[in-house]
Design a protein around this motif. Structure first.
Motif, short mmCIF file in Angstrom:
data_model
loop_
_atom_site.label_atom_id
_atom_site.label_comp_id
_atom_site.label_asym_id
_atom_site.label_seq_id
_atom_site.Cartn_x
_atom_site.Cartn_y
_atom_site.Cartn_z
N LYS A 174 48.09 37.61 41.17
CA LYS A 174 49.38 37.17 41.72
C LYS A 174 49.40 35.65 41.93
N LEU A 175 48.28 35.11 42.40
CA LEU A 175 48.23 33.67 42.66
C LEU A 175 48.28 32.89 41.35
N GLU A 176 47.56 33.40 40.35
CA GLU A 176 47.53 32.72 39.05
C GLU A 176 48.92 32.61 38.44
N GLU A 177 49.71 33.70 38.61
CA GLU A 177 51.09 33.68 38.10
C GLU A 177 51.86 32.49 38.64
N GLN A 178 51.49 32.04 39.83
CA GLN A 178 52.21 30.93 40.46
C GLN A 178 51.42 29.62 40.39
N GLY A 179 50.37 29.63 39.60
CA GLY A 179 49.56 28.42 39.45
C GLY A 179 48.75 28.08 40.68
N VAL A 218 35.67 42.13 54.29
CA VAL A 218 36.61 42.74 53.34
C VAL A 218 36.92 41.80 52.17
N ALA A 219 36.54 40.52 52.30
CA ALA A 219 36.70 39.58 51.19
C ALA A 219 35.85 40.00 50.00
N ALA A 220 34.90 40.92 50.22
CA ALA A 220 34.06 41.42 49.13
C ALA A 220 34.76 42.54 48.35
N ASN A 221 35.92 43.00 48.82
CA ASN A 221 36.61 44.11 48.14
C ASN A 221 37.14 43.67 46.77
N SER A 222 36.74 44.40 45.74
CA SER A 222 37.03 43.96 44.36
C SER A 222 38.53 44.05 44.05
N GLN A 223 39.19 45.09 44.53
CA GLN A 223 40.62 45.27 44.26
C GLN A 223 41.43 44.15 44.91
N LEU A 224 41.06 43.79 46.15
CA LEU A 224 41.77 42.71 46.85
C LEU A 224 41.62 41.41 46.07
N ARG A 225 40.39 41.12 45.64
CA ARG A 225 40.14 39.88 44.89
C ARG A 225 40.95 39.85 43.60
N GLU A 226 40.91 40.97 42.84
CA GLU A 226 41.57 41.00 41.53
C GLU A 226 43.08 40.86 41.65
N GLN A 227 43.66 41.67 42.55
CA GLN A 227 45.12 41.67 42.67
C GLN A 227 45.65 40.33 43.16
N LEU A 228 44.93 39.77 44.13
CA LEU A 228 45.35 38.50 44.71
C LEU A 228 45.22 37.38 43.69
N GLN A 229 44.10 37.40 42.97
CA GLN A 229 43.85 36.40 41.93
C GLN A 229 44.98 36.41 40.89
N VAL A 250 49.54 45.37 51.23
CA VAL A 250 50.02 44.70 52.44
C VAL A 250 49.38 43.32 52.59
N LEU A 251 48.06 43.26 52.43
CA LEU A 251 47.37 41.98 52.58
C LEU A 251 47.91 40.97 51.56
N THR A 252 48.05 41.43 50.31
CA THR A 252 48.51 40.54 49.25
C THR A 252 49.93 40.03 49.52
N ALA A 253 50.82 40.95 49.93
CA ALA A 253 52.22 40.56 50.17
C ALA A 253 52.31 39.47 51.23
N LYS A 254 51.54 39.66 52.32
CA LYS A 254 51.63 38.69 53.43
C LYS A 254 51.01 37.34 53.04
N ILE A 255 49.89 37.41 52.32
CA ILE A 255 49.25 36.15 51.89
C ILE A 255 50.16 35.38 50.94
N MET A 256 50.75 36.10 49.98
CA MET A 256 51.61 35.44 49.00
C MET A 256 52.79 34.75 49.70
N ASP A 282 48.52 25.44 47.57
CA ASP A 282 48.04 25.88 46.26
C ASP A 282 46.72 26.64 46.36
N ASN A 283 46.04 26.49 47.51
CA ASN A 283 44.74 27.13 47.65
C ASN A 283 44.76 28.20 48.74
N VAL A 284 44.25 29.37 48.38
CA VAL A 284 44.19 30.49 49.32
C VAL A 284 42.74 30.93 49.47
N LEU A 285 42.30 31.14 50.71
CA LEU A 285 40.92 31.56 50.95
C LEU A 285 40.86 32.96 51.54
N LEU A 286 39.82 33.68 51.15
CA LEU A 286 39.49 34.94 51.80
C LEU A 286 38.17 34.73 52.51
#
Lengths: 156, 340
Positions: free
Chosen positions: B288-293, B275-286, B252-258, B267-271
């Motif tokens: 998805k964002l990388e895919e879009q440069g 909860v910004a320390a959550n490893s899964q959130l960081r990895e998944q978001l990273q 949910v967090l990733t979908a809304k941020i994207m 081009d820049n997204v901040l956490l």
């Protein structure tokens, strides 16, 4: 005692709203029940009934949220309280004995600071079904609960 | 000159009592957080009871420690920045009173800081080169706010939780699962051993057109799953449940941020926030964002949770921008919103 069943979040909010519209300055409402049984959802309804337009969210982390509608509304959540002493640091009594309406979630954590006169409301249930029980713990809430019963009967 | 500008930050809006000294807005010389200090070793029992929210008892020792660790004295300070909201009125007043006294006694500016704005600045401490416009998700036990800003100081809240904060859902689910405390890191750890697709849980509001969030229903779904499984007399696979729950929150967090990053064209997204320390959130978001440069930024873990360094940093930049000191009549604002 008044027992009312709700079968959706919307119905729980609607019931809370009916109660909220009947509350008076100085009233204290205690919400008891396990996690996820609808206490905060019901509190949203109470706030709506008191004319609060700001978004009502869970007070678990901050412990106290304050709103202003037709009256001041203090929404307390004692879930994170471990010992009575912490309530003095919080200013618990200053909050609940004010001129607004106080809503208290997890009131049993208040121990000896628990108020004597309040409207006790218990929540239980699973899935979408909830049973909400209203138990007046002061004479002034007996009439209010009777009125609520009439209101709910009338609408069904 | 700004390199020598020393700001004392003070934070006491909720559980933590914290003081920090920051040089030039981004260099943290000290950052003392009450729950992380071994008080007994340090004071040999002089501070008898270290419960949370003992702000009155902890404020002076925490400030002294922050100055000592930074190797500076009150006379070296250029400004004092303090959280004035949102938070609990009692805690806020303790911090504000301390800050006023120091500002008055040493004739330095008193700068009032919004706690949420502090969390945003935690990113600028960790990434000094970072520049807006950005989309920023502040996500913790008490907040789930999605922000957009083109200029520092001018924030637009585009989405927020309508019930529970994401961190609160982590804590409560961890509690009923008996996963350990604090709940966020406990679930994160447990989830690494589980299957995120094992249990079907809802993704509340994921397709809703707003940027708002809701986590109360997800929490209830987990509780129902636990109750139903127990009623059937079956064992709960905690790792699978932790992984499935965490995956639902992160999705949910990733979908809304994207979507927000796309709509706002940034081009820049901040956490920020705990909860910004959550490893899964960081990895998944990273990913998805990388895919879009696009690029993801988050603060070092030690400044993700409530701390005074981020308050000092925000205070420094507010002062540099406006040169506007708060008056000695500064009051606590428990319901302070961003932009007030």
């Amino acid at each position: 005692m008044l027992k009312i069943k709700t079968s959706s979040e919307e119905e729980t909010i609607k019931l809370g709203k009916k109660l909220g519209s009947k509350l008076n300055p100085g009233d204290i409402v205690c919400l008891q029940g396990d996690l996820g049984t609808g206490k905060t959802t019901f509190a949203k309804g109470i706030c709506a009934g008191l004319g609060v337009t700001a978004p009502v969210t869970s007070p678990t982390y901050k412990m106290v949220n304050e709103y202003r509608g037709e009256l001041k509304v203090i929404h307390l959540d004692l879930y994170r309280i471990h010992e009575e002493d912490e309530l003095y640091d919080l200013g618990f009594e200053e909050y609940i004995y004010g001129d607004g309406v106080a809503i208290i979630e997890w009131p049993d954590k208040a121990g000896s600071l628990m108020p004597d006169n309040y409207l006790d409301i218990h929540f239980q249930g699973q899935g979408d079904d909830r049973e909400v029980r209203f138990i007046p713990q002061a004479n002034k809430y007996i009439g209010l609960v009777a009125e609520l019963k009439q209101d709910v009967d009338f609408n069904n | 000159m700004s390199e020598e500008f020393l700001t004392l930050g003070i934070e006491s809006s909720c559980d933590e009592t914290s003081a920090a000294v920051v040089r030039g807005g981004k260099e943290v010389l000290s950052n003392i957080i009450s729950s992380q200090v071994d008080w007994h070793r340090k004071f040999g029992g002089v501070v008898p009871e270290i419960a949370s929210r003992k702000h009155v008892e902890l404020m002076n020792p925490v400030i002294d420690e922050a100055l000592a660790e930074a190797g500076v004295s009150f006379a070296d300070l250029s400004a004092v920045a303090v959280t004035f909201g949102p938070g609990l009125v009692g805690g806020l007043l303790v911090g504000i009173s301390a800050a006023k006294s120091i500002a008055y006694a040493h004739d330095i500016p008193l700068v009032a800081v919004n706690h949420i704005e502090g969390h945003i600045y935690a990113n600028f401490i960790s990434h000094p080169e970072l520049e807006p416009p950005v989309v920023c998700l502040t996500v913790s036990g008490g907040h789930t706010d999605l922000l957009y800003f083109e200029d520092l100081g001018d924030y637009e809240i585009i989405g927020r939780t309508i019930d529970d904060a994401a961190g609160e859902a982590f804590d409560k689910v961890a509690r009923v699962m008996e996963a350990g405390f604090p709940g966020g890191p406990a679930i994160d750890k447990l989830a690494k051993k589980g299957d995120p697709e094992a249990i079907d849980l809802p993704r509340p509001m994921i397709n809703d057109s707003s940027y708002d969030f809701s986590f109360s229903g997800l929490k209830t779904a987990v509780l129902n799953y636990i109750n139903n499984t127990k009623q059937r007399g079956e064992e709960i696979n905690k790792a699978d449940l932790a992984a499935s729950f965490q995956q639902a929150v992160v999705d949910v967090l990733t979908a809304k941020i994207m979507r927000a990053a796309d709509d706002k064209g940034v081009d820049n997204v901040l956490l920020s926030g705990g909860v910004a320390a959550n490893s899964q959130l960081r990895e998944q978001l990273q990913e998805k964002l990388e895919e879009q440069g696009k690029e993801l930024y988050y603060p070092e873990t030690r400044i993700c949770t409530d701390n005074a360094a981020m308050i000092a940093s925000a205070g420094y930049f507010n002062w540099q921008q406006n040169q506007e000191a708060a008056g000695y009549d500064l009051n606590a604002e428990p319901n302070l919103q961003l932009g007030e």
